[in-house]
Design an enzyme around this catalytic site. Sequence first.
Site, PDB file in Angstrom:
ATOM      1  CG  ASN A 106      -2.261   5.998   0.564  1.00  0.00           C
ATOM      2  OD1 ASN A 106      -1.590   5.606   1.511  1.00  0.00           O
ATOM      3  ND2 ASN A 106      -2.009   5.620  -0.683  1.00  0.00           N
ATOM      4  CE  LYS A 123       0.097   8.522  -3.103  1.00  0.00           C
ATOM      5  NZ  LYS A 123       0.053   7.121  -3.590  1.00  0.00           N
ATOM      6  CD  GLU A 142      -2.702   5.658  -4.968  1.00  0.00           C
ATOM      7  OE1 GLU A 142      -2.691   6.431  -3.987  1.00  0.00           O
ATOM      8  OE2 GLU A 142      -1.677   5.288  -5.566  1.00  0.00           O
ATOM      9  CG  ASN A 193       2.207  -0.519  -2.398  1.00  0.00           C
ATOM     10  OD1 ASN A 193       1.700  -1.636  -2.289  1.00  0.00           O
ATOM     11  ND2 ASN A 193       2.600   0.164  -1.341  1.00  0.00           N
TER      12      ASN A 193
END
Length: 308
Positions: A106, A123, A142, A193
């Site tokens: 990410n 990330k 994720e 998000n």
Amino acid sequence: MRVIRTAAAQLGPIQKAEDRDSVVARMIALMDEAKRQDADFIVYPELALTTFFPRWYHEDRAEADRWFEREMPGPATAPLFARAREHGMALSFGYAELTPEGRHFNTSILVDREGRIVGKYRKTHLPGHAEYDPERTHQHLEKRYFEPGDTGFPVWRMLGGLLGMCICNDRRWPETYRVMGLQGVEMVVLGFNTPSVNAQRNGEGLEQRLFHHRLSVQAGAYQNATWVVAVAKAGNEDGHPLTGGTLIVDPNGFIVAELPGEADGVIVHPCDLDETRFGKETIFDFARHRRIEHYGRITAQTGVILPE
């Protein structure tokens, strides 16, 4: 004064069926509006090119690769880079990165006024879970689709200042800001998000989610005397609501601009990087006040160890 006229460009919902070309057209429209407001720098959300796909479970993990970018810029994003060069505008945005070695991250990037990628961040703090969880109101996978970032928290020289990046859940961790603060960061940009409801606590709705969002960003800005620009992808994506809360926070921790609603929109604020100096030279003068001999536990352990 070292002023960066900074645009925070919120994207409304991106449905699962929408293609990248239509999303990039929306991003260009926001960039054009930012240019009309004389912006130097535009910041877009996390995973700006697609829906928030980690809510969708794939038994075969490779089926999710269609959401990932194999090159940057690529055919779909080249028009965005071209428009930014035309405007002489720097930019930052997030996307799902698939490396030539087959690794999944990410990712966010910093792009200068000439269209050169000068910084890449992956990330670090991945939230959620790796396997389907029937107890949750919605999935947050994720940990299934990304591996933790391998970049750390660098700071880059761009636009006459010291800029850093983080992504979404990173904003909730004080270590994120402090590592950049120890490099003199003057502006942190981040996209997010964030579901409007906590999947594991139904009573935690939009008001509480926005409170924790603002609290995290304002604390990080104040405690490190830095600007923070936080940009949402918001609205209802295929029945799954995401919060707004796109905002710009000054080095004293005050919100100086916030975008209402959950649709596409842009706010522009003149961010004077010299405003970071007071905090960095007084209460948060790290060289004078930090006591690192007492901080070893922070890097020596991850989970809690109770006292005997």
